[in-house]
Motif scaffolding. Structure first.
Motif, PDB file in Angstrom:
ATOM      1  N   ARG A  21      -2.731   2.317  -3.696  1.00 32.38           N
ATOM      2  CA  ARG A  21      -1.982   3.575  -3.763  1.00 32.38           C
ATOM      3  C   ARG A  21      -2.932   4.775  -3.634  1.00 32.38           C
ATOM      4  O   ARG A  21      -2.659   5.717  -2.876  1.00 32.38           O
ATOM      5  CB  ARG A  21      -1.207   3.675  -5.080  1.00 32.38           C
ATOM      6  N   ALA A  22      -4.040   4.725  -4.365  1.00 31.20           N
ATOM      7  CA  ALA A  22      -5.001   5.834  -4.321  1.00 31.20           C
ATOM      8  C   ALA A  22      -5.614   5.981  -2.924  1.00 31.20           C
ATOM      9  O   ALA A  22      -5.802   7.107  -2.435  1.00 31.20           O
ATOM     10  CB  ALA A  22      -6.093   5.599  -5.361  1.00 31.20           C
ATOM     11  N   LEU A  23      -5.919   4.863  -2.274  1.00 29.87           N
ATOM     12  CA  LEU A  23      -6.483   4.909  -0.926  1.00 29.87           C
ATOM     13  C   LEU A  23      -5.491   5.502   0.068  1.00 29.87           C
ATOM     14  O   LEU A  23      -5.857   6.338   0.904  1.00 29.87           O
ATOM     15  CB  LEU A  23      -6.889   3.510  -0.477  1.00 29.87           C
ATOM     16  N   LEU A  24      -4.241   5.059  -0.012  1.00 29.50           N
ATOM     17  CA  LEU A  24      -3.219   5.586   0.895  1.00 29.50           C
ATOM     18  C   LEU A  24      -3.056   7.090   0.708  1.00 29.50           C
ATOM     19  O   LEU A  24      -2.976   7.852   1.679  1.00 29.50           O
ATOM     20  CB  LEU A  24      -1.881   4.870   0.652  1.00 29.50           C
ATOM     21  N   HIS A  25      -3.017   7.503  -0.546  1.00 32.05           N
ATOM     22  CA  HIS A  25      -2.869   8.936  -0.842  1.00 32.05           C
ATOM     23  C   HIS A  25      -4.068   9.729  -0.289  1.00 32.05           C
ATOM     24  O   HIS A  25      -3.891  10.788   0.333  1.00 32.05           O
ATOM     25  CB  HIS A  25      -2.739   9.138  -2.342  1.00 32.05           C
ATOM     26  N   ALA A  26      -5.275   9.202  -0.502  1.00 33.60           N
ATOM     27  CA  ALA A  26      -6.479   9.905  -0.055  1.00 33.60           C
ATOM     28  C   ALA A  26      -6.549  10.007   1.464  1.00 33.60           C
ATOM     29  O   ALA A  26      -7.127  10.964   2.001  1.00 33.60           O
ATOM     30  CB  ALA A  26      -7.711   9.187  -0.588  1.00 33.60           C
ATOM     31  N   ARG A  27      -5.937   9.041   2.168  1.00 33.75           N
ATOM     32  CA  ARG A  27      -5.995   9.036   3.628  1.00 33.75           C
ATOM     33  C   ARG A  27      -4.762   9.665   4.276  1.00 33.75           C
ATOM     34  O   ARG A  27      -4.581   9.564   5.486  1.00 33.75           O
ATOM     35  CB  ARG A  27      -6.212   7.609   4.124  1.00 33.75           C
ATOM     36  N   GLY A  28      -3.924  10.270   3.453  1.00 33.37           N
ATOM     37  CA  GLY A  28      -2.800  11.032   3.974  1.00 33.37           C
ATOM     38  C   GLY A  28      -1.556  10.243   4.298  1.00 33.37           C
ATOM     39  O   GLY A  28      -0.664  10.732   4.999  1.00 33.37           O
ATOM     40  N   TYR A  29      -1.441   9.022   3.759  1.00 34.50           N
ATOM     41  CA  TYR A  29      -0.253   8.205   3.993  1.00 34.50           C
ATOM     42  C   TYR A  29       0.713   8.329   2.815  1.00 34.50           C
ATOM     43  O   TYR A  29       0.303   8.545   1.673  1.00 34.50           O
ATOM     44  CB  TYR A  29      -0.633   6.731   4.158  1.00 34.50           C
ATOM     45  N   VAL A  30       1.989   8.146   3.098  1.00 38.28           N
ATOM     46  CA  VAL A  30       2.989   8.173   2.028  1.00 38.28           C
ATOM     47  C   VAL A  30       2.854   6.920   1.178  1.00 38.28           C
ATOM     48  O   VAL A  30       2.390   5.871   1.645  1.00 38.28           O
ATOM     49  CB  VAL A  30       4.425   8.271   2.605  1.00 38.28           C
ATOM     50  N   THR A  31       3.291   7.032  -0.061  1.00 35.52           N
ATOM     51  CA  THR A  31       3.229   5.891  -0.971  1.00 35.52           C
ATOM     52  C   THR A  31       4.612   5.504  -1.462  1.00 35.52           C
ATOM     53  O   THR A  31       4.778   4.955  -2.546  1.00 35.52           O
ATOM     54  CB  THR A  31       2.308   6.190  -2.168  1.00 35.52           C
ATOM     55  N   SER A  32       5.628   5.783  -0.651  1.00 30.36           N
ATOM     56  CA  SER A  32       6.957   5.255  -0.944  1.00 30.36           C
ATOM     57  C   SER A  32       6.933   3.752  -0.725  1.00 30.36           C
ATOM     58  O   SER A  32       6.033   3.225  -0.048  1.00 30.36           O
ATOM     59  CB  SER A  32       8.009   5.903  -0.037  1.00 30.36           C
ATOM     60  N   VAL A  33       7.903   3.047  -1.299  1.00 31.44           N
ATOM     61  CA  VAL A  33       7.871   1.586  -1.241  1.00 31.44           C
ATOM     62  C   VAL A  33       9.060   1.038  -0.465  1.00 31.44           C
ATOM     63  O   VAL A  33      10.100   1.683  -0.333  1.00 31.44           O
ATOM     64  CB  VAL A  33       7.826   0.957  -2.656  1.00 31.44           C
ATOM     65  N   GLY A  34       8.891  -0.199   0.041  1.00 31.51           N
ATOM     66  CA  GLY A  34       9.927  -0.889   0.784  1.00 31.51           C
ATOM     67  C   GLY A  34      10.783  -1.766  -0.115  1.00 31.51           C
ATOM     68  O   GLY A  34      10.729  -1.682  -1.344  1.00 31.51           O
ATOM     69  N   ASP A  35      11.562  -2.655   0.510  1.00 33.06           N
ATOM     70  CA  ASP A  35      12.537  -3.473  -0.210  1.00 33.06           C
ATOM     71  C   ASP A  35      11.921  -4.345  -1.294  1.00 33.06           C
ATOM     72  O   ASP A  35      12.585  -4.662  -2.280  1.00 33.06           O
ATOM     73  CB  ASP A  35      13.289  -4.375   0.771  1.00 33.06           C
ATOM     74  N   GLU A  36      10.678  -4.775  -1.111  1.00 32.96           N
ATOM     75  CA  GLU A  36      10.075  -5.689  -2.071  1.00 32.96           C
ATOM     76  C   GLU A  36       9.021  -5.024  -2.943  1.00 32.96           C
ATOM     77  O   GLU A  36       8.248  -5.689  -3.628  1.00 32.96           O
ATOM     78  CB  GLU A  36       9.487  -6.904  -1.343  1.00 32.96           C
ATOM     79  N   GLY A  37       8.983  -3.679  -2.914  1.00 30.67           N
ATOM     80  CA  GLY A  37       8.103  -2.943  -3.804  1.00 30.67           C
ATOM     81  C   GLY A  37       6.732  -2.643  -3.254  1.00 30.67           C
ATOM     82  O   GLY A  37       5.944  -1.960  -3.899  1.00 30.67           O
ATOM     83  N   GLY A  38       6.425  -3.144  -2.050  1.00 30.68           N
ATOM     84  CA  GLY A  38       5.148  -2.811  -1.431  1.00 30.68           C
ATOM     85  C   GLY A  38       5.216  -1.435  -0.791  1.00 30.68           C
ATOM     86  O   GLY A  38       6.290  -0.930  -0.460  1.00 30.68           O
ATOM     87  N   PHE A  39       4.066  -0.820  -0.612  1.00 28.90           N
ATOM     88  CA  PHE A  39       4.022   0.488   0.035  1.00 28.90           C
ATOM     89  C   PHE A  39       4.463   0.357   1.491  1.00 28.90           C
ATOM     90  O   PHE A  39       4.272  -0.683   2.129  1.00 28.90           O
ATOM     91  CB  PHE A  39       2.621   1.078  -0.068  1.00 28.90           C
ATOM     92  N   ALA A  40       5.044   1.437   2.014  1.00 28.05           N
ATOM     93  CA  ALA A  40       5.585   1.408   3.370  1.00 28.05           C
ATOM     94  C   ALA A  40       5.045   2.568   4.203  1.00 28.05           C
ATOM     95  O   ALA A  40       5.806   3.368   4.752  1.00 28.05           O
ATOM     96  CB  ALA A  40       7.117   1.448   3.313  1.00 28.05           C
ATOM     97  N   PRO A  41       3.719   2.694   4.324  1.00 26.92           N
ATOM     98  CA  PRO A  41       3.145   3.780   5.114  1.00 26.92           C
ATOM     99  C   PRO A  41       3.348   3.535   6.607  1.00 26.92           C
ATOM    100  O   PRO A  41       3.488   2.396   7.049  1.00 26.92           O
ATOM    101  CB  PRO A  41       1.660   3.725   4.762  1.00 26.92           C
ATOM    102  N   ASP A  42       3.339   4.607   7.373  1.00 21.40           N
ATOM    103  CA  ASP A  42       3.493   4.497   8.826  1.00 21.40           C
ATOM    104  C   ASP A  42       2.105   4.340   9.449  1.00 21.40           C
ATOM    105  O   ASP A  42       1.546   5.286  10.014  1.00 21.40           O
ATOM    106  CB  ASP A  42       4.209   5.734   9.373  1.00 21.40           C
ATOM    107  N   LEU A  43       1.542   3.157   9.349  1.00 21.11           N
ATOM    108  CA  LEU A  43       0.200   2.893   9.859  1.00 21.11           C
ATOM    109  C   LEU A  43       0.223   2.764  11.383  1.00 21.11           C
ATOM    110  O   LEU A  43       1.248   2.416  11.974  1.00 21.11           O
ATOM    111  CB  LEU A  43      -0.340   1.597   9.234  1.00 21.11           C
ATOM    112  N   PRO A  44      -0.897   3.012  12.031  1.00 20.22           N
ATOM    113  CA  PRO A  44      -0.916   2.971  13.497  1.00 20.22           C
ATOM    114  C   PRO A  44      -0.746   1.585  14.087  1.00 20.22           C
ATOM    115  O   PRO A  44      -0.277   1.431  15.210  1.00 20.22           O
ATOM    116  CB  PRO A  44      -2.288   3.557  13.860  1.00 20.22           C
ATOM    117  N   ASP A  45      -1.163   0.543  13.353  1.00 22.33           N
ATOM    118  CA  ASP A  45      -1.004  -0.816  13.852  1.00 22.33           C
ATOM    119  C   ASP A  45      -1.088  -1.793  12.686  1.00 22.33           C
ATOM    120  O   ASP A  45      -1.392  -1.423  11.549  1.00 22.33           O
ATOM    121  CB  ASP A  45      -2.049  -1.155  14.928  1.00 22.33           C
TER     122      ASP A  45
END
Length: 442
Positions: free
Chosen positions: A204-228
């Motif tokens: 979560r901290a890494l995603l936040h620091a790199r500018g990605y959202v930390t909302s979660v998907g259906d199973e509770g994992g983060f759902a950032p819009d990564l490039p690949d």
């Protein structure tokens, strides 16, 4: 003193409740003559195999065609399944002994009379089957894992924790559905849960620091819009290290691409930096081989589509000595499909989902087929879950040493982890926690 009458079914009822996605599902309530009660709730999947047992919904007939009237819950209501429990299954079970799990499951299958449980609904049948199992445990004064697995049930499963969501489980550009961490190097289940939780928060901290959202998907994992998709693996390795653990030795990676969602006619279309790339099954297997060489990946589930039996066999031949090749949609917890897979060397492990096949007895038969072949098996939740912790006890009872039950947030996932903590506490020094994996190369 417990008498035989205490195991007899007095009443079976059902109601419509909501699962973790806000969609209806079935809850079954069973009452025994001795006054004890048992409750079971049925999960539901979003990424489903074509040959799964039918989940009966009010807005569909047995063929899956929409009914003409505007249905409640957008057609996803389960009042028909609830009515089938009350009006057809319950009368046949009154007075029956809950210790006769296999016979009662067979009775329900005969009442249904279809190959895929289309008449009564797998959700109706499974809810009752689970309630019967729990009723037998309650009446005997045993925890569910001991009632189902006997006195030898003491192995806590290594969890596969879905920390990054994609595919049908998240509204992002990731094709692969699940990127999981596997804390198999921990000494106990409790410590494995801690390893996973600390890595989850580091991610979560890494995603936040790199500018990605930390909302979660259906199973509770983060759902950032990564490039690949590969970026997800790199992020997880960074999070493991940030949390203070060794990638591979302490915490490894498991993938569930759920390739049926992006595969058609032997070809697989993936997104990379906004560009669509089409690969053959051979090219997908080479992609996985490359990743395995560079990331601590120990398990690959549904890396190819559910109808790509030849591709799966080649994948197992190519990679099966280096990691666990898990079949989910291709096997759908069906003993017949699993036996075919064993003959054709399609995989070396199978995912086990109770609602794919529809009864406790058939699920156990699927596990026994895998055991007989020396295959591994992973007890799994669904993306649409409830707070019912049946799965945790079932995983310990079956003794396979692996469970998939989501990320480190959302109460419907945490309920299973917390139940496993309770079981470990109950077992005390008798509890076992053994990694089913060799330490991967890093």
């Amino acid at each position: 003193m417990v008498s035989n009458a205490d195991f007899q079914i007095r009443k079976v009822d059902a109601l419509e409740i909501l699962d973790s996605r806000g969609n209806p599902t079935v809850r079954v309530l069973l009452e025994l003559e001795g006054g004890r009660t048992a409750v079971a709730s049925v999960p539901s999947g979003a990424s489903t195999g074509r040959f799964e047992a039918l989940e009966l919904r009010d807005g569909s007939d047995a063929s899956g065609d929409a009914l003409p009237e505007r249905p409640r819950y957008g057609g996803k209501g389960v009042r028909r399944a609830v009515a089938n429990v009350r009006d057809i299954i319950a009368p046949a079970l009154i007075g029956q002994d809950v210790r006769r799990q296999a016979a009662l499951d067979r009775l329900m299958l005969d009442l249904d009379g279809t190959e895929n449980k289309a008449r009564l609904g797998a959700n109706a049948i499974l809810g009752v089957s689970m309630a019967i199992a729990r009723g037998a445990a309650v009446a005997a004064g045993l925890p569910l894992y001991a009632s189902l697995g006997g006195s030898g049930a003491r192995r806590l499963p290594v969890p596969m924790m879905n920390v990054l969501n994609g595919g049908l489980h998240a509204a992002n550009a990731l094709d692969f559905q699940e990127f999981m961490i596997v804390p198999h190097g921990a000494p106990t289940f409790g410590e494995a849960l801690r390893y996973g939780s600390e890595t989850f928060h580091a991610l979560r901290a890494l995603l936040h620091a790199r500018g990605y959202v930390t909302s979660v998907g259906d199973e509770g994992g983060f759902a950032p819009d990564l490039p690949d998709n590969e970026t997800a693996c790199s992020l997880i390795v960074d999070a493991i290290e940030k949390a203070g653990y060794r990638p591979g030795a302490d915490i490894a990676i498991a993938l569930d691409p759920a390739a049926s969602s992006f595969g058609r006619d032997g070809s697989y279309r993936l997104q990379s930096h906004g560009t669509s790339v089409t690969r053959s099954a051979h090219e997908m297997n080479e992609l996985y081989a490359d990743w395995i060489a560079r990331y601590p990946i120990i398990s690959l589930e549904d890396g190819l589509a559910e109808d790509d039996w030849a591709g799966f066999a080649k994948q197992t031949s190519r990679l099966g000595d280096r990691l666990q090749i898990v079949g989910d949609d291709i096997f759908v917890t069906n003993p017949a499909f699993i036996k075919r897979g064993i003959r054709e060397k399609t995989a070396n492990a199978v995912l086990i989902k109770l609602n794919q096949i529809g009864t406790v007895t058939e699920t156990v038969a699927a596990i026994e087929a895998a055991r007989h072949a020396g295959w591994a098996y992973v007890i799994s939740h669904r993306s649409g879950e409830t707070e019912d912790s049946f799965l945790a006890d079932f995983a310990v009872a079956m003794g396979g040493g692996q469970i998939k039950t989501g990320s480190l947030c959302r109460s419907e996932r945490i309920a299973k982890y917390n139940r496993l903590l309770e079981i470990e506490h109950e077992l005390g020094v008798e509890a076992e926690f053994v990694s089913p994996f060799a330490v991967p190369r890093v």
